[in-house]
Design a protein around this motif. Structure first.
Motif, short mmCIF file in Angstrom:
data_model
loop_
_atom_site.label_atom_id
_atom_site.label_comp_id
_atom_site.label_asym_id
_atom_site.label_seq_id
_atom_site.Cartn_x
_atom_site.Cartn_y
_atom_site.Cartn_z
N LYS A 68 8.82 4.69 -15.82
CA LYS A 68 9.69 5.77 -16.14
C LYS A 68 10.07 6.65 -15.07
N THR A 69 10.98 7.32 -15.40
CA THR A 69 11.52 8.37 -14.26
C THR A 69 10.49 9.40 -13.88
N ALA A 70 10.11 9.64 -12.79
CA ALA A 70 9.25 10.74 -12.09
C ALA A 70 7.70 10.14 -12.24
N ALA A 71 7.67 8.51 -12.53
CA ALA A 71 6.32 8.00 -12.70
C ALA A 71 5.57 7.97 -11.10
N HIS A 72 4.26 7.98 -11.24
CA HIS A 72 3.55 7.71 -10.07
C HIS A 72 2.81 6.59 -10.61
N LEU A 73 3.08 5.37 -9.91
CA LEU A 73 2.40 4.10 -10.39
C LEU A 73 1.30 3.69 -9.16
N ILE A 74 0.17 3.43 -9.77
CA ILE A 74 -1.00 3.10 -8.57
C ILE A 74 -1.24 1.38 -8.91
N PHE A 75 -1.38 0.81 -7.82
CA PHE A 75 -1.47 -0.41 -7.75
C PHE A 75 -2.63 -0.96 -7.04
N ASP A 76 -4.02 -1.47 -7.47
CA ASP A 76 -4.95 -1.99 -6.74
C ASP A 76 -4.71 -3.18 -6.56
N CYS A 77 -4.83 -3.89 -5.08
CA CYS A 77 -4.67 -5.14 -4.86
C CYS A 77 -5.85 -5.94 -5.64
N GLN A 78 -5.40 -7.05 -6.13
CA GLN A 78 -6.49 -8.08 -6.75
C GLN A 78 -7.60 -8.14 -5.87
#
Length: 190
Positions: free
Chosen positions: A151-161
């Motif tokens: 989405k617009t203005a999203a904060h996405l957090i991705f922890d590596c596997q």
């Protein structure tokens, strides 16, 4: 501790001191539920402690992208995604497999990548995204695949596997798209 209490309970039950109306299964279940709850609390603390030793390592580092969109003489170059300013953004043309990459300057133990989409537009362009990490540009491992769309203005957090040893972090959209991101943060274990 519970073993001793359980033993005392069974002795009292066997001798008739404790009424047979007490439901043993309910009593045992309440003890198991309490222990499960305590274990969940301990795991939450351990998870928090495991990520408390992370440090952001991409700020101000050299970066690259597949192409650079220019609007009214203003280039939206790759370095705008690691400048610490959420009001600037990198932007590519409509490319096949558009990508952005940061060179961290040395190898780190990479655990997490955070992406901030633009505040004013186009979050949905962030989709089918591969986040890869590696010690060289030709030896990359997949940290995370994000289906999206964001989405617009999203904060996405991705922890590596898993924790990945790497100097380079690459974001690639699988398909034809314009790629734009406000900020990328890369976290390494100290």
């Amino acid at each position: 501790m519970y073993t001793r209490k359980l033993f005392v309970f069974f002795v009292l039950f066997a001798t008739g001191v404790v009424s047979t109306h007490i439901n043993i299964l309910e009593w045992l279940e309440s003890k198991l539920n309490k222990n499960t709850s305590m274990l969940k609390e301990v795991l939450a603390i351990l998870r928090k402690e495991n990520t408390s030793h992370l440090r952001e390592v991409a700020y101000g580092k050299k970066s690259y992208q597949s192409s650079t969109f220019v609007d009214n003489g203003t280039p939206y170059s790759s370095n705008l995604a690691v400048d610490g300013n959420m009001d600037t953004f990198m932007h590519t043309h409509s490319d096949n497999y558009p990508h952005w990459e940061v060179d961290l300057g040395k190898n780190y133990q990479i655990k997490r990548v955070e992406i901030y989409t633009r505040r004013n537009c186009c979050g949905e362009r962030t989709h089918d995204l591969d986040i890869s990490v590696g010690p060289s540009q030709n030896k990359m491992a997949l940290c995370y695949h994000y289906v999206g769309p964001a989405k617009t203005a999203a904060h996405l957090i991705f922890d590596c596997q898993r924790t990945i040893n790497g100097r380079y972090v690459n974001l690639t959209i699988k398909g034809k798209e314009m790629f734009n991101i406000a900020e990328v943060k890369v976290y390494a274990i100290l």
